[in-house]
Motif scaffolding. Structure first.
Motif, mmCIF file in Angstrom:
data_model
loop_
_atom_site.group_PDB
_atom_site.id
_atom_site.type_symbol
_atom_site.label_atom_id
_atom_site.label_comp_id
_atom_site.label_asym_id
_atom_site.label_seq_id
_atom_site.Cartn_x
_atom_site.Cartn_y
_atom_site.Cartn_z
ATOM 1 N N MET A 1 86.063 -132.285 -12.843
ATOM 2 C CA MET A 1 85.487 -131.543 -13.934
ATOM 3 C C MET A 1 84.904 -130.244 -13.383
ATOM 4 O O MET A 1 84.255 -130.238 -12.344
ATOM 5 C CB MET A 1 84.404 -132.376 -14.616
ATOM 6 N N ARG A 2 85.124 -129.165 -14.081
ATOM 7 C CA ARG A 2 84.652 -127.847 -13.641
ATOM 8 C C ARG A 2 83.141 -127.715 -13.871
ATOM 9 O O ARG A 2 82.589 -128.269 -14.816
ATOM 10 C CB ARG A 2 85.417 -126.770 -14.370
ATOM 11 N N VAL A 3 82.498 -126.953 -12.989
ATOM 12 C CA VAL A 3 81.047 -126.780 -13.063
ATOM 13 C C VAL A 3 80.698 -125.470 -13.771
ATOM 14 O O VAL A 3 81.510 -124.564 -13.874
ATOM 15 C CB VAL A 3 80.404 -126.775 -11.653
ATOM 16 N N SER A 4 79.458 -125.417 -14.237
ATOM 17 C CA SER A 4 78.951 -124.216 -14.913
ATOM 18 C C SER A 4 78.068 -123.420 -13.946
ATOM 19 O O SER A 4 77.705 -123.908 -12.868
ATOM 20 C CB SER A 4 78.126 -124.622 -16.135
ATOM 21 N N ASP A 5 77.694 -122.216 -14.367
ATOM 22 C CA ASP A 5 76.764 -121.410 -13.571
ATOM 23 C C ASP A 5 75.434 -122.152 -13.399
ATOM 24 O O ASP A 5 74.809 -122.092 -12.340
ATOM 25 C CB ASP A 5 76.517 -120.053 -14.227
ATOM 26 N N GLU A 6 75.004 -122.857 -14.449
ATOM 27 C CA GLU A 6 73.754 -123.625 -14.376
ATOM 28 C C GLU A 6 73.851 -124.724 -13.319
ATOM 29 O O GLU A 6 72.890 -124.965 -12.585
ATOM 30 C CB GLU A 6 73.438 -124.241 -15.739
ATOM 31 N N ASP A 7 75.005 -125.400 -13.222
ATOM 32 C CA ASP A 7 75.200 -126.433 -12.200
ATOM 33 C C ASP A 7 75.102 -125.831 -10.799
ATOM 34 O O ASP A 7 74.487 -126.405 -9.902
ATOM 35 C CB ASP A 7 76.558 -127.115 -12.362
ATOM 36 N N ARG A 8 75.726 -124.663 -10.609
ATOM 37 C CA ARG A 8 75.672 -123.983 -9.307
ATOM 38 C C ARG A 8 74.230 -123.606 -8.970
ATOM 39 O O ARG A 8 73.770 -123.782 -7.840
ATOM 40 C CB ARG A 8 76.556 -122.737 -9.317
ATOM 41 N N GLU A 9 73.505 -123.074 -9.970
ATOM 42 C CA GLU A 9 72.117 -122.669 -9.760
ATOM 43 C C GLU A 9 71.241 -123.866 -9.399
ATOM 44 O O GLU A 9 70.410 -123.789 -8.495
ATOM 45 C CB GLU A 9 71.576 -121.965 -11.016
ATOM 46 N N ARG A 10 71.419 -124.974 -10.099
ATOM 47 C CA ARG A 10 70.641 -126.179 -9.818
ATOM 48 C C ARG A 10 70.916 -126.664 -8.386
ATOM 49 O O ARG A 10 70.011 -127.071 -7.671
ATOM 50 C CB ARG A 10 70.986 -127.256 -10.848
ATOM 51 N N THR A 11 72.163 -126.589 -7.962
ATOM 52 C CA THR A 11 72.519 -127.021 -6.606
ATOM 53 C C THR A 11 71.911 -126.090 -5.560
ATOM 54 O O THR A 11 71.389 -126.547 -4.539
ATOM 55 C CB THR A 11 74.051 -127.091 -6.449
ATOM 56 N N THR A 12 71.933 -124.789 -5.811
ATOM 57 C CA THR A 12 71.335 -123.858 -4.844
ATOM 58 C C THR A 12 69.823 -124.077 -4.747
ATOM 59 O O THR A 12 69.261 -123.997 -3.651
ATOM 60 C CB THR A 12 71.634 -122.382 -5.192
ATOM 61 N N GLN A 13 69.186 -124.412 -5.853
ATOM 62 C CA GLN A 13 67.754 -124.726 -5.813
ATOM 63 C C GLN A 13 67.496 -125.980 -4.984
ATOM 64 O O GLN A 13 66.528 -126.038 -4.218
ATOM 65 C CB GLN A 13 67.210 -124.904 -7.233
ATOM 66 N N GLN A 14 68.372 -126.983 -5.121
ATOM 67 C CA GLN A 14 68.218 -128.206 -4.338
ATOM 68 C C GLN A 14 68.400 -127.912 -2.844
ATOM 69 O O GLN A 14 67.670 -128.429 -2.006
ATOM 70 C CB GLN A 14 69.212 -129.272 -4.798
#
Length: 178
Positions: A1-14
């Motif tokens: 499943m493709r990710v969203s910009d929000e998913d990328r942002e949440r991962t970078t915060q983690q």
């Protein structure tokens, strides 16, 4: 499943949080941030965070409970990042095989007194039960692997059962006759 910009942002915060805790060195952080920002699928994101602790937000926790009844979720249901399930005298049945899971990692925290839990994963799903303890029961993963795999649902199960156990398995195969 493709990710969203929000998913990328949440991962970078983690990743940044893990760096601030000393879990990653500067070079690891830089490499992982580059991979996370270029991620196209949840598998890509899971590859950079699978060895880090999960930090769920308060609004991503679903609490389920029962004193005497059965706690059950199955079919087409939305799975949050974290589930807290408490059951005093009943059992717990969580079926992820048809559930809508938008998070690559799901945490399930069980607090069982006189009941057992059964967790059904989608084919290919992975479960880590190292954080689960049973005083007078057992835990079984019935051939389900425990290490994270890119692109696969990764369920981390923790908690305790006083007089019950835990079973994690894949859906049963159905045979139809005409």
């Amino acid at each position: 499943m493709r990710v969203s910009d929000e998913d990328r942002e949440r991962t970078t915060q983690q990743l940044q949080h893990a760096f601030s805790e000393g879990r990653l060195n500067p070079l690891e952080l830089e490499d992982r941030l580059g991979t996370a920002l270029a991620a196209k699928t949840y598998g890509d994101l899971l590859a950079v965070i699978s060895d880090l602790p999960v930090e769920p937000r308060a609004d991503e926790v679903l609490e389920l409970g029962s004193k005497n009844g059965h706690v059950k979720r199955s079919g087409d249901w939305a799975v949050p990042r974290r589930l807290r399930v408490t059951s005093k005298y009943g059992s717990v049945d969580l079926d992820f095989s048809e559930a809508v899971t938008t998070h690559p990692v799901v945490e399930v925290e069980l607090d069982l007194t006189y009941g057992s839990a059964k967790i059904v994963l989608p084919e290919g799903g992975v479960a880590n039960v190292d954080g689960f303890q049973s005083d007078w029961g057992s835990s079984s993963t019935s051939g389900v692997p425990s290490r994270p795999r890119p692109g696969a649902l990764y369920v981390v199960i923790s908690g305790r059962a006083k007089y019950g156990g835990l079973t994690v398995r894949y859906p049963r195969k159905r045979w139809f006759t005409h």
